[in-house]
Write an enzyme that holds these catalytic residues in place. Structure first.
Site, PDB file in Angstrom:
ATOM      1  N   GLY A  13       0.936  -1.339   0.275  1.00  0.00           N
ATOM      2  CA  GLY A  13      -0.105   0.205  -0.149  1.00  0.00           C
ATOM      3  C   GLY A  13       0.800   0.893  -0.053  1.00  0.00           C
ATOM      4  CG  ASN A 108       4.731  -7.874   7.562  1.00  0.00           C
ATOM      5  OD1 ASN A 108       3.890  -7.807   6.292  1.00  0.00           O
ATOM      6  ND2 ASN A 108       4.404  -8.469   8.772  1.00  0.00           N
ATOM      7  CG  ASP A 138      -1.623  -2.078   8.030  1.00  0.00           C
ATOM      8  OD1 ASP A 138      -2.353  -0.832   8.272  1.00  0.00           O
ATOM      9  OD2 ASP A 138      -1.612  -2.567   7.857  1.00  0.00           O
ATOM     10  CG  MET A 180      -7.420   1.314   6.384  1.00  0.00           C
ATOM     11  SD  MET A 180      -5.494   1.311   5.218  1.00  0.00           S
ATOM     12  CE  MET A 180      -6.336   0.928   3.300  1.00  0.00           C
ATOM     13  NE  ARG A 182      -6.110  -8.415   6.472  1.00  0.00           N
ATOM     14  CZ  ARG A 182      -7.528  -9.196   5.513  1.00  0.00           C
ATOM     15  NH1 ARG A 182      -8.003  -9.713   5.987  1.00  0.00           N
ATOM     16  NH2 ARG A 182      -8.349  -7.607   4.577  1.00  0.00           N
ATOM     17  CG  LEU A 296     -10.208   9.292   2.512  1.00  0.00           C
ATOM     18  CD1 LEU A 296     -11.971   9.480   3.364  1.00  0.00           C
ATOM     19  CD2 LEU A 296      -9.824  10.046   1.041  1.00  0.00           C
TER      20      LEU A 296
END
Length: 406
Positions: A13, A108, A138, A180, A182, A296
């Site tokens: 990303g 990663n 993240d 965001m 996970r 965003l």
């Protein structure tokens, strides 16, 4: 290698500062006389396999600086997750082009790709130096105090919730913002930095590090709403129940899956809609609104941490220095020193590759619905300078004459 060729690519990303790392590699490499060419692969490892290269040696320094300050991935990215065969194809291309130094900017999975390629080079006795450059919003890379890209995304989240709180205070109700994350809740937890006054939102924060129970959630919302007359909630997209099943999958009958078989969480408003519907129907609250921050957060222009920019540039520069002056492959990592300063180290690729860091227990409040002061102290320096502030009226009440109104 006598050729002195360098190849750099961007994966995963995009972020607001990933181009700082790219430009850090290019400009630092061009300072060294032994470097003959600096190539960039378009769209990450897919571009390597397709031999889709651009010669960054020919870019002007001025234009590179302009690109560095532009969010998203200037070379383009990819979600390809290479296996051994894919990495062997990557190595074959690197050897054919006589690449001496390979830099891959990513998370990663990208570190794992660099690890496999480095192993292939050693097995073939080919003199390739392979360096992973950290990047992810993240903040889930093992061995890093924090990861470039996260501070700017966290700045966006903190400011977005500060604005959502002001809106919610003006027109009270329940607001759910899905962020965001996970497996790691760092970005959702950043919403707490948007608070100024004791009754500011987010009043409830839910991260993947704690199991999510719908009944407890509804009870928390009701208690907050009864106390304040409103409730602002920050939720990680990856919240799950005690068995590890994503809440979005439990509440929705049909969800898309990504290329790796994971439930598609980003880019979908499903979780926010589902939680809002639960609140509306179970708690009988009329004004319930939800937003999914989605993409965003990653590359928002004009909401970039200057600290993040500086460090993203420096990890690119340090990667080149480690490659040209060092004697091993590795992953550049950020290490915090003092109240706030950083140093950079090179850690073994296997320490980062395919591993996921989650929030420290010390960062999560005992309630499971808030963060601690330790987290606030950890994050605040990363957000950078010029954070906007919010103020309130201090009105002096005027006595009623007719005694009407609520």
């Amino acid at each position: 290698m006598s050729s002195g060729k360098i190849l750099v690519a961007q994966g995963g990303g995009p972020t607001a500062v990933i181009n700082q790392s790219l430009v850090g590699v290019v400009l630092e490499a061009r300072r060294h006389h032994g470097v003959t060419r600096v190539y960039g692969a378009r769209h990450g490892v897919r571009g390597i396999v397709d031999e889709d290269f651009v010669d960054l040696t020919q870019e002007t320094s001025h234009n590179l600086e302009l690109v560095a300050n532009t969010p998203a991935s200037a070379l383009g990215s990819t979600r390809d997750k290479p296996d051994l065969q894919y990495c062997q194809q990557i190595f074959e291309v690197l050897r054919a082009h006589e690449i001496a130094h390979f830099f891959y900017i990513g998370g990663n999975d990208s570190a794992d790709t660099v690890r496999i390629v480095a192993d292939e080079a050693r097995a073939a006795r080919y003199p390739l130096r392979s360096i992973h450059i950290p990047k992810t919003i993240d903040n889930d890379l093992v061995g890093n105090d924090h990861t470039p890209g996260f501070p700017s995304a966290a700045r966006f989240v903190a400011q977005a919730f500060a604005g959502a709180n002001l809106d919610n205070a003006a027109l009270p109700g329940v607001y759910v913002g899905v962020v965001m994350g996970r497996h790691a809740g760092f970005l959702t937890a950043a919403s707490a930095l948007g608070k100024k006054f004791d009754d500011d939102g987010p009043h409830l924060i839910y991260v993947p590090e704690r199991a999510f129970a719908l009944e407890r959630f509804l009870a928390d919302v009701k208690a907050t709403y009864d106390r304040l007359g409103r409730c602002v909630i920050a939720v990680s997209e990856g919240i799950h129940d005690g068995s590890g099943t994503p809440i979005a999958a439990r509440l929705a009958k049909d969800l898309e899956h990504d290329a790796h078989g994971n439930v598609q969480l980003s880019g979908s408003g499903a979780l926010a809609d589902l939680l809002c519907e639960e609140i509306r129907t179970k708690l009988k609250i009329k004004r319930v609104r939800g937003d999914t921050f989605g993409y965003l957060q990653r590359s928002f222009v004009g909401c970039v941490s200057d600290v993040d920019q500086r460090e993203a540039r420096e990890v690119g520069e340090k990667a080149v220095q480690y490659a040209l002056w060092g004697d091993r492959d590795g992953s550049v990592a950020i290490e915090r020193t003092g109240f706030y300063s950083v140093d950079y180290k090179l850690q073994p690729l296997e320490m980062v590759a395919g591993k996921t860091r989650t929030m420290d227990d010390a960062f999560i409040a005992a309630s499971g619905t808030d963060v601690t002061d330790a987290f606030r102290l950890y994050l605040r320096p990363l957000l950078g300078s010029g954070m906007p502030d919010a103020f309130r009226l201090r009105p002096a009440p005027v006595p009623k004459v007719l005694g009407r109104g609520r």
